[in-house]
Scaffold this motif. Structure first.
Motif, PDB file in Angstrom:
ATOM      1  N   ASN A  66      -2.037  -4.216   2.802  1.00 28.61           N
ATOM      2  CA  ASN A  66      -3.235  -4.879   3.312  1.00 28.61           C
ATOM      3  C   ASN A  66      -2.845  -5.868   4.406  1.00 28.61           C
ATOM      4  OD1 ASN A  66      -5.519  -6.767   3.624  1.00 28.61           O
ATOM      5  ND2 ASN A  66      -6.392  -5.533   1.994  1.00 28.61           N
ATOM      6  N   ASP A  85     -10.241  -4.099  -0.078  1.00 23.36           N
ATOM      7  CA  ASP A  85      -9.797  -2.815  -0.641  1.00 23.36           C
ATOM      8  C   ASP A  85      -9.241  -1.842   0.390  1.00 23.36           C
ATOM      9  OD1 ASP A  85     -10.522  -3.522  -3.188  1.00 23.36           O
ATOM     10  OD2 ASP A  85     -12.598  -2.834  -2.932  1.00 23.36           O
ATOM     11  N   THR A  86      -9.782  -1.884   1.612  1.00 24.88           N
ATOM     12  CA  THR A  86      -9.459  -0.753   2.506  1.00 24.88           C
ATOM     13  C   THR A  86      -8.837  -1.130   3.851  1.00 24.88           C
ATOM     14  OG1 THR A  86     -11.705  -0.800   3.349  1.00 24.88           O
ATOM     15  CG2 THR A  86     -11.279   0.738   1.566  1.00 24.88           C
ATOM     16  N   GLY A 101     -15.404  -4.691   2.498  1.00 25.21           N
ATOM     17  CA  GLY A 101     -14.469  -3.606   2.207  1.00 25.21           C
ATOM     18  C   GLY A 101     -13.049  -3.902   2.674  1.00 25.21           C
ATOM     19  N   THR A 115       0.275   1.688   0.647  1.00 27.65           N
ATOM     20  CA  THR A 115      -0.635   0.980   1.543  1.00 27.65           C
ATOM     21  C   THR A 115      -0.309  -0.516   1.548  1.00 27.65           C
ATOM     22  OG1 THR A 115      -2.221   0.802  -0.235  1.00 27.65           O
ATOM     23  CG2 THR A 115      -2.561   2.585   1.324  1.00 27.65           C
ATOM     24  N   HIS A 119     -13.611   2.515   7.927  1.00 28.55           N
ATOM     25  CA  HIS A 119     -14.415   2.899   6.756  1.00 28.55           C
ATOM     26  C   HIS A 119     -15.912   2.710   6.965  1.00 28.55           C
ATOM     27  CE1 HIS A 119     -13.414  -1.414   6.327  1.00 28.55           C
ATOM     28  NE2 HIS A 119     -14.533  -1.548   5.673  1.00 28.55           N
TER      29      HIS A 119
END
Ligand code: GAP
Length: 450
Positions: free
Chosen positions: A147, A86-87, A83, A145, A267
């Motif tokens: 990363n 993506d997060t 993940g 956002t 997450h």
């Protein structure tokens, strides 16, 4: 180091760390590279002692822990499955005039607003409502956002297939080896895999000395449990965490538990307790312990197609183990140790700075000096004592620079618990003066007693 070093005590610690060879700005000779730090001779010793103590405490002294040391570069699928692609993001906003970039939650914190629990949209709304500007006084953009993983390419081709990342946590190198260790060692549940090593995060605003850097070191355990037994494992590892922090010399009063609310948890986490420490910069996270459920092993099984199930010996009971993860940052532990040890007092009417490090962490345990360095008979006797102590303790320093007062001041600043001085009486009666760092008291003891 402008705004983030707003605090005098923190500045004094940073200055001592540089002056005495603990920690330097990374690439300083070329103007530095933000968010990177280099360890000098004393810093690397202190850091290793903390890491060794952790390894001893959580791995060597237990029957249920196994060590691993995985590669930093991993197959990109690791970070897709986990993940992180993506997060693993932070909210970023920009000064609309000079285009400097900031973490939106840090901008709010610096303006007295607690961003905990806010979504990115709520943070933007708060900035608008309060008319908060960038530190340079200009309007801020809406947030997006960002990363935090450092992207790179492996091999000579630069396409999507060759993409890899510098690992942002050591944890995934543990999960990907879960099956290997189970197949090799058949451990009973619960058991843990531990790893120490570098992690990298492209932090939007690295700050507060080594507290938030782009390259740092983690000490992590993934502790595999039966899904019904996660709570007792969580409590046990939390208790062990407190014992370990005490062994670093950190006072209980300065350590706090924060039960992280759902909206602020990573997450993968169903429960997280952050251990916060009263740093000179304020109460901040030192480490965290999280219940990661079967999130990671489940994802690995799904993406790799390999079974991550564990079978209870002698039964048909099969399941993907759940995980409790105590995750320590070495730098944050080291910064807590330095902050807790830093002292100022007055000796003979003069200000003195010293590090009251626990003896087992002090980079130098004994400093040995001849009273006068131009008297060969004193130097010879002092060398004898030095060799004796060096053989016994290892971390012993020869120090004949400057007069005795200066030597004591230098040794106090690096946290040496004992200074041993050889004088003319030593030649007669085989005794030495030993001075205690914290009390500055001097005692006469025979060399054999050392
Ligand atoms: N595997 C879980 C994990 O990585 P985290 O809360 O993101 O969780 C764990 O990080 C610990 O790593 C933190 O509690 C902190 O001690 C340390 N850490 C995280 N980011 C850091 C940074 N930029 N600089 C220094 N230490 C950091």
């Amino acid at each position: 180091m402008a705004k983030e070093m707003k605090n005098e005590r923190m500045e004094a610690i940073v200055s001592l760390a540089k002056r005495r060879g603990f920690i330097y700005q990374g690439s300083e000779v070329y103007g530095g590279l933000s968010g990177t730090w280099d360890y000098g001779p004393l810093g690397v010793t202190l850091k290793r002692k903390i890491m060794q103590l952790w390894w001893q405490h959580f791995v060597e002294s237990r029957d249920d822990m196994y060590g691993v040391d995985a590669a930093i570069l991993m197959n990109q699928k690791v970070w897709q499955a986990s993940g992180h692609v993506d997060t693993f993001v932070d909210p970023l906003c920009e000064d609309t005039v000079n285009h400097r970039r900031f973490r939106t939650d840090h901008i709010l914190k610096d303006n007295g607003v607690d961003p905990d629990g806010m979504t990115m949209e709520q943070m933007d709304a708060m900035i608008a409502e309060k008319g908060i500007k960038s530190p340079d006084g200009n309007p801020l953009s809406e947030s997006r956002t960002f990363n935090m993983m450092f992207k790179t390419h492996v091999g000579a081709t630069f396409d999507e297939k060759s993409v890899s990342y510098l690992r942002p946590e050591t944890a995934q190198g543990i999960f990907t080896n879960f099956k290997n260790v189970v197949d090799n060692f058949y451990p009973d549940l619960p058991f843990g895999l531990a790893q120490q090593g570098k992690a990298f995060r492209n932090e939007i605003s690295p700050r507060d000395f080594i507290f938030r850097s782009r390259e740092f070191e983690q000490m992590e355990i993934e502790y595999f449990v039966h899904p019904d037994k996660w709570e007792e494992a969580f409590d046990e590892l939390l208790a062990e965490t407190h014992t370990f922090l005490e062994s670093l010399g950190l006072s209980k009063e300065a350590i706090h538990e924060l039960d992280v609310p759902e909206q602020d948890r990573a997450h993968y986490s169903k429960k997280t307790i952050d251990i916060e420490y009263d740093y000179p910069i304020g109460k901040e996270e030192l480490m965290g312990i999280a219940y990661r459920t079967d999130f990671d092993l489940g994802n690995i099984q799904r993406v790799s197609g390999r079974s991550m199930e564990y079978t209870i010996k002698g039964t048909n009971e099969k399941f993907i183990p759940h995980v409790i993860e105590p995750s320590f940052g070495v730098e944050r532990a080291l910064m807590a140790v330095l902050s807790s040890a830093y002292r100022e007092d007055e000796v003979n009417g003069e200000k003195r700075i010293y590090l009251a490090l626990p003896e087992h962490l002090a980079p130098v345990r004994f400093a040995v000096s001849p009273l006068l360095k131009n008297k060969p008979e004193l130097v010879e006797k002092a060398r004898e004592v030095y060799t004796l102590l060096k053989k016994k303790y290892g971390n012993v320093m020869w120090d004949d620079n400057g007069n005795i007062g200066k030597r004591y001041r230098r040794q106090d600043e690096i946290g040496t618990p004992h200074c041993v001085v050889i004088d003319f009486d030593s030649l007669e009666d085989n005794s030495v003066t030993i001075r205690d760092r914290d009390t500055t008291e001097q005692r006469r003891v025979s060399i054999s007693e050392l």
